[in-house]
Design an enzyme around this catalytic site. Structure first.
Site, mmCIF file in Angstrom:
data_model
loop_
_atom_site.group_PDB
_atom_site.id
_atom_site.type_symbol
_atom_site.label_atom_id
_atom_site.label_comp_id
_atom_site.label_asym_id
_atom_site.label_seq_id
_atom_site.Cartn_x
_atom_site.Cartn_y
_atom_site.Cartn_z
ATOM 1 N N SER A 1 60.308 51.669 6.564
ATOM 2 C CA SER A 1 59.443 50.932 5.653
ATOM 3 C C SER A 1 59.536 51.451 4.232
ATOM 4 O O SER A 1 59.353 52.643 3.970
ATOM 5 C CB SER A 1 57.999 51.011 6.164
ATOM 6 O OG SER A 1 57.088 51.110 5.109
ATOM 7 N N LYS A 2 59.839 50.527 3.353
ATOM 8 C CA LYS A 2 59.915 50.849 1.932
ATOM 9 C C LYS A 2 58.568 51.396 1.459
ATOM 10 O O LYS A 2 58.496 52.329 0.674
ATOM 11 C CB LYS A 2 60.296 49.577 1.175
ATOM 12 C CG LYS A 2 60.266 49.683 -0.328
ATOM 13 C CD LYS A 2 61.328 50.613 -0.865
ATOM 14 C CE LYS A 2 60.986 51.030 -2.280
ATOM 15 N NZ LYS A 2 61.542 52.280 -2.695
ATOM 16 N N ARG A 3 57.517 50.793 1.996
ATOM 17 C CA ARG A 3 56.182 51.192 1.541
ATOM 18 C C ARG A 3 55.873 52.638 1.910
ATOM 19 O O ARG A 3 55.136 53.325 1.237
ATOM 20 C CB ARG A 3 55.126 50.261 2.136
ATOM 21 C CG ARG A 3 54.287 49.585 1.067
ATOM 22 C CD ARG A 3 53.295 48.608 1.648
ATOM 23 N NE ARG A 3 53.948 47.556 2.425
ATOM 24 C CZ ARG A 3 53.277 46.655 3.134
ATOM 25 N NH1 ARG A 3 51.984 46.682 3.191
ATOM 26 N NH2 ARG A 3 53.933 45.722 3.809
ATOM 27 N N ASP B 1 60.496 45.466 -3.813
ATOM 28 C CA ASP B 1 61.904 45.875 -3.737
ATOM 29 C C ASP B 1 62.594 45.210 -2.552
ATOM 30 O O ASP B 1 62.011 45.104 -1.487
ATOM 31 C CB ASP B 1 62.005 47.392 -3.519
ATOM 32 C CG ASP B 1 61.471 48.171 -4.700
ATOM 33 O OD1 ASP B 1 61.308 47.558 -5.770
ATOM 34 O OD2 ASP B 1 61.216 49.375 -4.542
#
Ligand code: GLU
Length: 478
Positions: free
Chosen positions: A253-255, A14
């Site tokens: 953080s996207k994660r 993403d």
């Protein structure tokens, strides 16, 4: 010197908020100096490659209105801007580093490396990088083994002693002990470069003058500087921007579940507001003004006003700012068209025309939504008869059954439900019934809107119109 800046996102998933943040600062700085801002996609790590990600990163920039001077969609003579298409060049410069002795071939197999790393861990070695086994192979042996077809990587020959000084424009000199540097892989077994080599070769060939990137890359910078030095190239100006943090104090953080740019877009955050917010995260306007556009930033930007502390991304604050853009910054017509566009994209606006009535609804609702999605969640009753009645509205609706017929009668007698006509009539009715005005308004509101959280009663009646209001009252009187 004409300024060239870049972002170099890796298409691994993403589109990151961090990428948007870097794009903003890089493009603002380039524009301010009449320079160039370029986008290069760093896709050489094939194990993390995600095919949809490339297009989505470029779409994100389009949506934000950040227009690169060159990118994979807008190639120029310095391209290609997709890194994997430049692998031949990277290989050539890896060979050059090898020939000059700034790099060397290492023939270790993955298993050998794993084994030795584990042993080092078991010994509690403080240095867990490559143990440099093949650093001292003679040139003859190295050439001979390569010619015989043995697999190898090319590694940087980092100095073992002394210091490498990185001058960061925001931090001044940052000193790294060479003893702590790793002999990083520059070219992998598959002939693909690693990020370190590819980024430096491309930055140089693309004429990048200022590398503006996230603080997390600062520790790689001595390696980058050594690569540039090995190739006889001048280092760019290094600018490592402060961390973006999430609410828990960790790196955004996207994660770890922090929203991506697409998540914000899908919630109905406006690109202008997101950019303003990202700008605010790293920098402040000289006059302290919180609302500013990218153009304002270009006009007033300076690194002196960037604080190094790192800022915490506050989604609520972004929503608040988005609301301000909706209410105060963008013209009504723009807001209406964004709301409608969002509704079309997300399936809310089926059969709903973008007409005068629509704009009137948006105007009436302005103080009551902060995201485009919220608008649609709160306004079903404006666009059809199939609107829900909330639990909170059900009670006054039930309790008000006696008064609803009288209300209907009074409203039916009016030629039109304009504010100036309905207000005195409703007040008089309440008085005649010996009721507080609220006791009359609540069931009425519950009946025509299905919710108690609608805009002002009189404006609502006027906008819905007599026919619709009477029909709804008929339906709600049981
Ligand atoms: N490809 C790196 C990334 O994904 C770029 C780092 C840099 O800007 O040098 O962030």
């Amino acid at each position: 010197m004409s300024v060239v800046t870049r972002i170099a996102p890796s298409p691994t998933g993403d589109p990151h908020v961090g990428t948007a943040y870097q794009a903003l600062f890089n493009s603002v700085f380039a524009r301010q100096h009449g320079g160039k801002f370029i986008v290069r996609l760093e896709d050489t790590d094939r194990s993390r490659y995600n095919a949809t990600s490339e297009g989505r990163i470029l779409d994100m920039l389009d949506w934000l209105g950040i227009v690169p001077d060159a990118s994979p969609r807008n190639e120029d003579d310095k391209g290609p801007y997709i890194q994997s298409q430049r692998a031949g060049l990277h290989r050539q410069y890896a060979e050059q580093l090898l020939a000059s002795g700034a790099a060397y071939r290492a023939f270790d197999t993955t298993e050998e490396l794993d084994e030795r790393r584990k042993a080092a861990e078991a010994r509690k070695d403080s240095y867990l990088g490559y143990d440099r086994r093949d650093r001292h192979l003679s040139a003859e042996e190295s050439d001979w083994r390569a010619a015989a077809g043995e697999e190898f990587v090319i590694r940087l020959k980092a100095p073992l002693e002394g210091k490498t000084v990185v001058h960061d424009h925001l931090r001044g000199d940052v000193v790294f002990d060479n003893a702590e540097l790793d002999d990083k892989v520059l070219l992998k077994r598959d002939g693909f470069p690693t990020y370190h080599l590819a980024a430096m070769v491309d930055d140089h060939l693309m004429g990048v003058t200022h590398v503006i990137r996230a603080e997390e890359w600062l520790t790689s910078t001595p390696i980058h500087q050594l690569i540039l030095q090995g190739l006889g190239w001048q280092a760019p100006v290094w600018i490592h921007t402060p961390w973006l943090l999430s609410a828990g104090g960790k790196k955004y953080s996207k994660r770890r579940g922090d929203p991506s740019v697409e998540d914000f877009r899908n919630k109905g955050i406006l690109p202008e507001a997101l950019l303003n917010y990202l700008g605010m995260m790293g920098w402040t306007m000289p006059n302290g003004e919180e609302i500013f556009s990218v153009d304002d930033m270009v006009q007033h930007f300076s690194w002196e006003r960037v604080s190094l502390g790192g800022s915490t991304f506050d989604v609520q604050k972004l929503k608040w700012l988005n609301g301000k853009y909706i209410r105060e910054v963008l013209p009504l017509a723009t807001v209406a068209s964004r709301v409608h566009g969002f509704g079309t994209e997300h399936g809310y606006a089926q059969g709903i025309a973008e007409d005068k009535y629509f704009t009137q609804v948006v105007e009436l609702m302005l103080p009551r939504f902060e995201t485009l999605q919220e608008f649609w969640e709160k306004t079903a009753y404006f666009f059809g008869e199939d609107y829900p009645v909330t639990d909170k509205a059900a009670k006054p609706l039930a309790e008000g059954q006696d008064v609803l017929p009288k209300l209907r009668e009074a409203l039916a007698a009016l030629p039109a439900l304009t504010h100036d006509q309905t207000e005195p009539v409703l007040k008089a009715l309440a008085e005649a019934q010996g009721l507080k005005v609220g006791k009359v308004m609540q069931p009425l509101r519950a009946a025509v809107a299905g919710t108690l959280e609608s805009p002002g009663m009189f404006e609502l009646l006027e906008l819905l119109g007599k026919e619709r209001v009477l029909a709804r009252l008929d339906r709600m009187m049981k």
